[in-house]
Design a protein around this motif. Structure first.
Motif, short mmCIF file in Angstrom:
data_model
loop_
_atom_site.label_atom_id
_atom_site.label_comp_id
_atom_site.label_asym_id
_atom_site.label_seq_id
_atom_site.Cartn_x
_atom_site.Cartn_y
_atom_site.Cartn_z
N VAL A 92 0.87 -1.18 0.00
CA VAL A 92 0.00 0.00 0.00
C VAL A 92 0.90 1.23 0.00
O VAL A 92 1.82 1.33 0.82
CB VAL A 92 -0.92 0.05 1.24
CG1 VAL A 92 -1.66 1.36 1.30
CG2 VAL A 92 -1.90 -1.09 1.25
N PHE A 93 0.61 2.16 -0.91
CA PHE A 93 1.39 3.39 -1.05
C PHE A 93 0.58 4.60 -0.64
O PHE A 93 -0.66 4.58 -0.67
CB PHE A 93 1.81 3.58 -2.52
CG PHE A 93 2.84 2.60 -2.98
CD1 PHE A 93 4.18 2.93 -2.96
CD2 PHE A 93 2.47 1.33 -3.42
CE1 PHE A 93 5.15 2.02 -3.38
CE2 PHE A 93 3.42 0.42 -3.84
CZ PHE A 93 4.76 0.76 -3.82
N LEU A 94 1.28 5.68 -0.29
CA LEU A 94 0.62 6.95 0.00
C LEU A 94 1.62 8.09 -0.07
O LEU A 94 2.82 7.87 -0.03
CB LEU A 94 -0.07 6.93 1.36
CG LEU A 94 0.79 6.71 2.62
CD1 LEU A 94 1.51 7.95 3.09
CD2 LEU A 94 -0.10 6.20 3.74
N PHE A 95 1.07 9.28 -0.20
CA PHE A 95 1.82 10.51 0.03
C PHE A 95 1.25 11.04 1.33
O PHE A 95 0.04 11.31 1.41
CB PHE A 95 1.56 11.54 -1.07
CG PHE A 95 2.09 11.19 -2.44
CD1 PHE A 95 2.94 10.12 -2.67
CD2 PHE A 95 1.73 11.97 -3.52
CE1 PHE A 95 3.40 9.82 -3.95
CE2 PHE A 95 2.19 11.69 -4.80
CZ PHE A 95 3.02 10.62 -5.01
N GLY A 96 2.07 11.17 2.35
CA GLY A 96 1.52 11.57 3.63
C GLY A 96 2.53 12.16 4.58
O GLY A 96 3.72 12.27 4.28
N ALA A 145 9.41 4.88 0.49
CA ALA A 145 9.39 3.96 -0.65
C ALA A 145 10.69 3.99 -1.45
O ALA A 145 11.16 2.94 -1.91
CB ALA A 145 8.21 4.28 -1.56
N ARG A 146 11.27 5.15 -1.61
CA ARG A 146 12.48 5.25 -2.43
C ARG A 146 13.64 4.46 -1.81
O ARG A 146 14.55 4.03 -2.52
CB ARG A 146 12.85 6.71 -2.67
CG ARG A 146 11.89 7.38 -3.64
CD ARG A 146 12.36 8.78 -4.05
NE ARG A 146 11.46 9.37 -5.00
CZ ARG A 146 10.60 10.36 -4.72
NH1 ARG A 146 10.54 10.87 -3.49
NH2 ARG A 146 9.81 10.84 -5.66
N ASN A 147 13.62 4.26 -0.51
CA ASN A 147 14.66 3.45 0.14
C ASN A 147 14.56 1.98 -0.23
O ASN A 147 15.43 1.20 0.11
CB ASN A 147 14.57 3.58 1.67
CG ASN A 147 15.00 4.94 2.17
OD1 ASN A 147 15.63 5.71 1.44
ND2 ASN A 147 14.66 5.26 3.40
N HIS A 148 13.49 1.61 -0.93
CA HIS A 148 13.26 0.21 -1.31
C HIS A 148 13.21 0.04 -2.83
O HIS A 148 12.59 -0.91 -3.34
CB HIS A 148 11.96 -0.29 -0.66
CG HIS A 148 12.07 -0.35 0.82
ND1 HIS A 148 12.62 -1.43 1.48
CD2 HIS A 148 11.75 0.56 1.77
CE1 HIS A 148 12.60 -1.17 2.78
NE2 HIS A 148 12.09 0.02 2.98
N GLY A 149 13.84 0.95 -3.55
CA GLY A 149 13.93 0.81 -5.00
C GLY A 149 12.65 1.12 -5.74
O GLY A 149 12.42 0.63 -6.84
N GLU A 195 10.48 11.84 2.04
CA GLU A 195 9.85 11.64 3.35
C GLU A 195 8.35 11.39 3.24
O GLU A 195 7.77 10.67 4.05
CB GLU A 195 10.10 12.84 4.27
CG GLU A 195 11.56 13.04 4.64
CD GLU A 195 12.39 13.70 3.56
OE1 GLU A 195 11.81 14.34 2.63
OE2 GLU A 195 13.62 13.56 3.61
N ALA A 196 7.69 12.00 2.26
CA ALA A 196 6.24 11.89 2.14
C ALA A 196 5.78 10.71 1.28
O ALA A 196 4.64 10.28 1.39
CB ALA A 196 5.66 13.18 1.57
N PHE A 197 6.67 10.17 0.45
CA PHE A 197 6.33 9.04 -0.43
C PHE A 197 6.61 7.75 0.33
O PHE A 197 7.75 7.37 0.54
CB PHE A 197 7.14 9.12 -1.72
CG PHE A 197 6.92 7.98 -2.67
CD1 PHE A 197 5.65 7.46 -2.91
CD2 PHE A 197 7.99 7.43 -3.36
CE1 PHE A 197 5.45 6.40 -3.79
CE2 PHE A 197 7.81 6.38 -4.26
CZ PHE A 197 6.53 5.87 -4.47
#
Length: 172
Positions: A111-115, A128-132, A143-145
């Motif tokens: 599950v994804f979000l901008f928050g 998310a970006r820390n996980h490719g 920080e928000a993704f």
């Protein structure tokens, strides 16, 4: 507090809740678009109700994770809203946890979000970006993704470009 699936009879009250919680119409318009486009599964739009008052609402919609020639089916959380006078009482957290449980039962691995980066990590969300995983559909800070793993190992196995449903585009 009863967390239940939203019904059509709730739409007007949910619209009012969204307008109050976000001080504007953008989120209410988004929810209406997602309903009209069939971008969500009914069971993944929930309300928190007590004493006949809908105090909170959450919606999860279909999204995609594009990895080369593969498209993985994932979920997007948003919006999440709680009436201002009932905020900071755990309602949002209960909606998130029930929503994550339902998303997993519907076969969504992530599950994804901008928050808000200080709120969502309490509920299992990580950057998310820390996980490719990246996103180019919208400009958003690292920080928000965020993403939450629902299926064990999914963050290790799935990578690529996250895409919200097109209903999220051209708001405002």
């Amino acid at each position: 507090m009863n967390i239940r699936t939203e019904t059509e009879n709730d739409y007007e009250r949910v619209n009012e809740l969204l307008t109050q919680a976000f001080s504007g119409q953008e989120e209410a318009i988004l929810v209406q678009r997602l309903r009209e486009d069939g971008a969500f599964e009914r069971e993944l739009s929930m309300v928190a109700e007590a004493d006949g008052i809908i105090k909170g609402h959450i919606m999860f919609s279909r999204a995609s994770l594009l990895d080369g020639d593969h498209t993985h089916r994932v979920a997007a959380l948003g919006p999440l809203a709680v009436l201002p006078k009932y905020q900071r009482q755990g309602i949002g957290g209960k909606l998130i946890e029930e929503g994550k449980r339902r998303c997993l039962s519907h076969g969504y691995p992530l599950v994804f979000l901008f928050g808000h980066p200080s709120y969502y990590p309490r509920h299992g969300f990580v950057q998310a970006r820390n996980h490719g995983i990246d996103v180019s559909q919208f400009a958003v800070s690292d920080e928000a993704f965020m993403v939450a793993e629902l299926l064990q190992g999914a963050l290790h196995d799935l990578h690529g470009e996250f895409r919200f449903h097109p209903a999220f585009e051209n708001l405002g």
